[in-house]
Design a protein around this motif. Structure first.
Motif, PDB file in Angstrom:
ATOM      1  N   VAL A   1       0.767  -1.268  -0.157  1.00  0.00           N
ATOM      2  CA  VAL A   1       0.058   0.107  -0.059  1.00  0.00           C
ATOM      3  C   VAL A   1       0.578   1.271   0.008  1.00  0.00           C
ATOM      4  CG1 VAL A   1      -1.968  -1.055   1.085  1.00  0.00           C
ATOM      5  CG2 VAL A   1      -0.431   0.053   2.370  1.00  0.00           C
ATOM      6  N   GLY A   2       2.090   1.063   0.025  1.00  0.00           N
ATOM      7  CA  GLY A   2       3.105   2.248  -0.268  1.00  0.00           C
ATOM      8  C   GLY A   2       3.789   2.905   0.964  1.00  0.00           C
ATOM      9  N   VAL A   3       3.926   1.989   2.049  1.00  0.00           N
ATOM     10  CA  VAL A   3       4.750   2.331   2.887  1.00  0.00           C
ATOM     11  C   VAL A   3       6.010   2.142   2.666  1.00  0.00           C
ATOM     12  CG1 VAL A   3       5.730   2.028   5.466  1.00  0.00           C
ATOM     13  CG2 VAL A   3       3.227   2.132   4.884  1.00  0.00           C
ATOM     14  N   PRO A   4       7.348   3.228   2.588  1.00  0.00           N
ATOM     15  CA  PRO A   4       8.534   2.794   2.167  1.00  0.00           C
ATOM     16  C   PRO A   4       9.315   1.941   2.959  1.00  0.00           C
ATOM     17  CG  PRO A   4       8.031   5.101   2.290  1.00  0.00           C
ATOM     18  CD  PRO A   4       6.972   4.507   2.782  1.00  0.00           C
TER      19      PRO A   4
ATOM     20  N   GLY B   1      -4.874   5.675   4.173  1.00  0.00           N
ATOM     21  CA  GLY B   1      -6.050   6.104   3.483  1.00  0.00           C
ATOM     22  C   GLY B   1      -6.634   5.106   2.556  1.00  0.00           C
ATOM     23  N   LEU B   2      -5.745   4.398   2.067  1.00  0.00           N
ATOM     24  CA  LEU B   2      -5.868   3.307   0.920  1.00  0.00           C
ATOM     25  C   LEU B   2      -6.630   2.039   1.868  1.00  0.00           C
ATOM     26  CD1 LEU B   2      -2.789   3.316  -1.093  1.00  0.00           C
ATOM     27  CD2 LEU B   2      -4.937   4.254  -1.665  1.00  0.00           C
ATOM     28  N   LEU B   3      -6.488   2.014   3.316  1.00  0.00           N
ATOM     29  CA  LEU B   3      -7.075   1.028   4.034  1.00  0.00           C
ATOM     30  C   LEU B   3      -8.434   1.308   4.443  1.00  0.00           C
ATOM     31  CD1 LEU B   3      -3.779  -0.257   5.796  1.00  0.00           C
ATOM     32  CD2 LEU B   3      -4.717  -1.142   3.679  1.00  0.00           C
ATOM     33  N   LYS B   4      -8.391   2.592   5.035  1.00  0.00           N
ATOM     34  CA  LYS B   4      -9.880   3.164   5.464  1.00  0.00           C
ATOM     35  C   LYS B   4     -11.034   2.970   4.652  1.00  0.00           C
ATOM     36  CE  LYS B   4      -7.795   7.109   7.993  1.00  0.00           C
ATOM     37  NZ  LYS B   4      -7.879   8.647   7.864  1.00  0.00           N
TER      38      LYS B   4
ATOM     39  N   ASN C   1     -12.615  10.288   5.058  1.00  0.00           N
ATOM     40  CA  ASN C   1     -12.772   8.618   4.806  1.00  0.00           C
ATOM     41  C   ASN C   1     -11.619   8.398   3.950  1.00  0.00           C
ATOM     42  OD1 ASN C   1     -15.346   8.419   5.876  1.00  0.00           O
ATOM     43  ND2 ASN C   1     -16.321   9.453   4.400  1.00  0.00           N
ATOM     44  N   GLY C   2     -11.222   7.160   3.744  1.00  0.00           N
ATOM     45  CA  GLY C   2     -10.484   6.689   2.781  1.00  0.00           C
ATOM     46  C   GLY C   2     -11.043   6.141   1.425  1.00  0.00           C
ATOM     47  N   SER C   3     -10.130   5.314   0.569  1.00  0.00           N
ATOM     48  CA  SER C   3     -10.515   4.951  -0.667  1.00  0.00           C
ATOM     49  C   SER C   3     -10.865   3.430  -0.529  1.00  0.00           C
ATOM     50  CB  SER C   3      -9.370   5.133  -1.769  1.00  0.00           C
ATOM     51  OG  SER C   3      -8.380   4.546  -1.385  1.00  0.00           O
TER      52      SER C   3
ATOM     53  N   GLY D   1     -10.872  -0.773   6.801  1.00  0.00           N
ATOM     54  CA  GLY D   1     -10.621  -0.505   8.243  1.00  0.00           C
ATOM     55  C   GLY D   1     -11.812   0.713   8.480  1.00  0.00           C
ATOM     56  N   LEU D   2     -12.199   0.352   9.839  1.00  0.00           N
ATOM     57  CA  LEU D   2     -13.201   1.299  10.574  1.00  0.00           C
ATOM     58  C   LEU D   2     -12.617   1.786  11.842  1.00  0.00           C
ATOM     59  CD1 LEU D   2     -16.485  -0.994  10.166  1.00  0.00           C
ATOM     60  CD2 LEU D   2     -16.175   1.382   9.297  1.00  0.00           C
ATOM     61  N   PRO D   3     -13.117   3.053  12.198  1.00  0.00           N
ATOM     62  CA  PRO D   3     -12.635   3.714  13.377  1.00  0.00           C
ATOM     63  C   PRO D   3     -13.327   3.138  14.731  1.00  0.00           C
ATOM     64  CG  PRO D   3     -14.112   5.192  12.444  1.00  0.00           C
ATOM     65  CD  PRO D   3     -13.788   3.789  11.456  1.00  0.00           C
TER      66      PRO D   3
END
Length: 135
Positions: free
Chosen positions: A32-35, A53-56, A65-67, A74-76
């Motif tokens: 998901v893009g974490v270096p 944001g890609l996981l929310k 919200n995320g995408s 993922g929910l809060p």
């Protein structure tokens, strides 16, 4: 679930499934893009790539919200602190890993006002969500 339940050898997940390790979370975070240079860091990671944001989910995050680009949804849900009070519902989603750092459990969280992925350690008395992954 508290961290003691997560690390219990009997397991929480159904047969053929398990709570992911810190390393398994890191594998997903790379996707998901974490270096790679940030994977072992504590605190927020992947902020520059908006990885969290890609996981929310696409709703439920008070307008932040995320995408849900990877179907993590993922929910809060917040957490339960060491004295039994529920905190951060609607603000944070927190998930245990099955890994320990000394006597502390390693977890991940997503935050309403941030698009990174947090990696931290926490006393096992806290109650967080879990995800089960297939063996």
């Amino acid at each position: 679930y508290n961290g003691y339940a997560v690390t219990d050898a009997r397991g929480l997940c159904p047969g053929g499934w398990h709570v992911p390790t810190d390393e398994e979370w890191q594998e997903m975070e790379l996707v998901v893009g974490v270096p790679e240079s940030e994977l072992d860091d504590h605190g927020v990671r992947g902020l520059g790539n908006l990885a969290g944001g890609l996981l929310k989910t696409t709703s439920g995050w008070n307008g932040m919200n995320g995408s849900d680009s990877f179907g993590f949804s993922g929910l809060p849900g917040g957490s339960r602190n060491g004295i039994g009070s529920y905190i951060d519902a609607g603000l944070r989603g927190l998930w245990w890993t099955s890994s320990l750092n000394d006597e502390l459990g390693i977890y991940r969280s997503l935050f309403v006002f941030n698009s990174g992925i947090f990696r931290e350690d926490l006393t096992l008395r806290y109650g967080l969500s879990i995800r089960c992954v297939q063996d």
